[in-house]
Design a protein around this motif. Structure first.
Motif, short mmCIF file in Angstrom:
data_model
loop_
_atom_site.label_atom_id
_atom_site.label_comp_id
_atom_site.label_asym_id
_atom_site.label_seq_id
_atom_site.Cartn_x
_atom_site.Cartn_y
_atom_site.Cartn_z
N LEU A 19 -16.75 -29.26 81.15
CA LEU A 19 -16.47 -27.93 81.69
C LEU A 19 -15.46 -27.13 80.87
CD1 LEU A 19 -16.41 -28.77 85.49
CD2 LEU A 19 -18.27 -27.77 84.16
N LEU A 20 -14.40 -27.75 80.38
CA LEU A 20 -13.38 -27.02 79.63
C LEU A 20 -12.95 -27.82 78.42
CD1 LEU A 20 -11.44 -24.64 79.33
CD2 LEU A 20 -9.83 -25.88 80.78
N ASN A 21 -13.11 -27.20 77.26
CA ASN A 21 -12.71 -27.80 76.00
C ASN A 21 -11.98 -26.77 75.16
OD1 ASN A 21 -14.37 -30.28 76.45
ND2 ASN A 21 -16.01 -28.78 76.34
N PHE A 22 -11.07 -27.23 74.32
CA PHE A 22 -10.41 -26.35 73.37
C PHE A 22 -11.06 -26.58 72.01
CE2 PHE A 22 -6.15 -26.52 75.87
CZ PHE A 22 -6.63 -25.61 76.79
N ARG A 23 -11.68 -25.54 71.46
CA ARG A 23 -12.33 -25.58 70.16
C ARG A 23 -11.86 -24.37 69.37
NH1 ARG A 23 -13.40 -29.83 72.11
NH2 ARG A 23 -15.43 -30.72 72.56
N TYR A 24 -11.43 -24.59 68.16
CA TYR A 24 -10.94 -23.51 67.31
C TYR A 24 -12.09 -22.59 66.88
CZ TYR A 24 -8.62 -21.19 63.43
OH TYR A 24 -8.09 -20.25 62.59
N GLY A 25 -11.85 -21.28 66.95
CA GLY A 25 -12.85 -20.33 66.50
C GLY A 25 -12.22 -19.08 65.93
N GLU A 26 -12.83 -18.55 64.89
CA GLU A 26 -12.40 -17.29 64.27
C GLU A 26 -13.52 -16.29 64.46
OE1 GLU A 26 -11.49 -18.10 60.18
OE2 GLU A 26 -9.81 -19.42 60.71
N ASN A 27 -13.34 -15.33 65.37
CA ASN A 27 -14.36 -14.34 65.64
C ASN A 27 -14.12 -13.12 64.77
OD1 ASN A 27 -16.18 -12.51 66.62
ND2 ASN A 27 -15.69 -12.86 68.77
N ARG A 28 -14.98 -12.92 63.79
CA ARG A 28 -14.86 -11.81 62.86
C ARG A 28 -15.76 -10.64 63.25
NH1 ARG A 28 -11.81 -13.69 58.73
NH2 ARG A 28 -11.62 -15.95 58.62
N GLY A 29 -16.45 -10.78 64.36
CA GLY A 29 -17.35 -9.71 64.82
C GLY A 29 -16.97 -9.26 66.22
N ILE A 30 -18.00 -8.89 66.99
CA ILE A 30 -17.77 -8.53 68.39
C ILE A 30 -18.10 -9.76 69.22
CG2 ILE A 30 -18.12 -6.07 68.00
CD1 ILE A 30 -20.96 -6.36 69.03
N ASN A 31 -18.46 -9.61 70.45
CA ASN A 31 -18.74 -10.76 71.31
C ASN A 31 -19.68 -11.76 70.65
OD1 ASN A 31 -17.14 -9.67 73.23
ND2 ASN A 31 -18.77 -9.19 74.66
N PHE A 32 -19.35 -13.02 70.78
CA PHE A 32 -20.11 -14.13 70.22
C PHE A 32 -20.28 -14.03 68.71
CE2 PHE A 32 -21.85 -13.46 74.56
CZ PHE A 32 -21.25 -14.57 75.14
N GLY A 33 -19.39 -13.31 68.04
CA GLY A 33 -19.43 -13.19 66.60
C GLY A 33 -20.50 -12.26 66.06
N LEU A 34 -21.16 -11.50 66.93
CA LEU A 34 -22.20 -10.57 66.46
C LEU A 34 -21.62 -9.57 65.47
CD1 LEU A 34 -23.95 -9.85 69.87
CD2 LEU A 34 -24.79 -11.30 68.03
N PHE A 35 -22.37 -9.26 64.45
CA PHE A 35 -22.00 -8.31 63.40
C PHE A 35 -20.75 -8.74 62.65
CE2 PHE A 35 -23.83 -5.75 66.93
CZ PHE A 35 -25.08 -5.56 66.37
#
Length: 158
Positions: A40-56
């Motif tokens: 249910l809950l995990n910590f995972r590193y992410g770099e979002n360079r776009g909009i929601n869910f990394g789009l664009f």
């Protein structure tokens, strides 16, 4: 309007504090994920360079994304200033603005939005990550839909 500024400040501070705690204190990275309450809950590193869910993420500059976020914040502020709202709408607007500004701050600081929350359930492995600011943005937008008033008189029974 005071409630708007208070809720915006709370959203901004909680987002930035959570990112600092998870990334810098707990040490979550691409090579060090943490299962908090799997799945249910995990910590995972992410770099979002776009909009929601990394789009664009590859086709839009960081400055364009910052500009869009700031225009949305200004638009919400203008709307609530022109059309007085109830307490829940002001709080919702503040959550949206505080969350958006927290993500703008990330883009200015890192060049991307720092994400770390991952939730999966029921045999579905969700690959996407998000952050506390995203929760506030979503909650604020939904709150404005339900509690915002557009200033037009409503007919009784409608």
């Amino acid at each position: 309007m005071k409630l708007l500024w208070i809720s915006a400040a709370i959203a901004f501070v909680l987002d930035q504090a959570s990112k600092y705690w998870v990334i810098h204190v707990l040490g979550v990275s691409q090579f060090n994920p943490i299962d908090v309450f799997p799945p249910l809950l995990n910590f995972r590193y992410g770099e979002n360079r776009g909009i929601n869910f990394g789009l664009f993420g590859d086709g839009v500059s960081v400055w364009a994304l910052i500009a869009v976020a700031l225009v949305i914040c200004i638009g919400v502020l203008w709307w609530v200033w022109r059309h007085p709202q109830g307490r829940l709408a002001y709080a919702s607007a503040g959550l949206l603005i505080g969350g958006a500004l927290a993500n703008v701050f990330d883009r200015l600081l890192y060049g991307f939005v720092l994400d770390f929350l991952n939730m999966s359930c029921c045999g579905i492995n969700n690959p996407f990550v998000f952050n506390v600011a995203d929760i506030f943005i979503f909650a604020g937008a939904i709150g404005l839909v339900f509690f915002g008033q557009d200033g037009r008189a409503r007919k009784k029974g409608a």
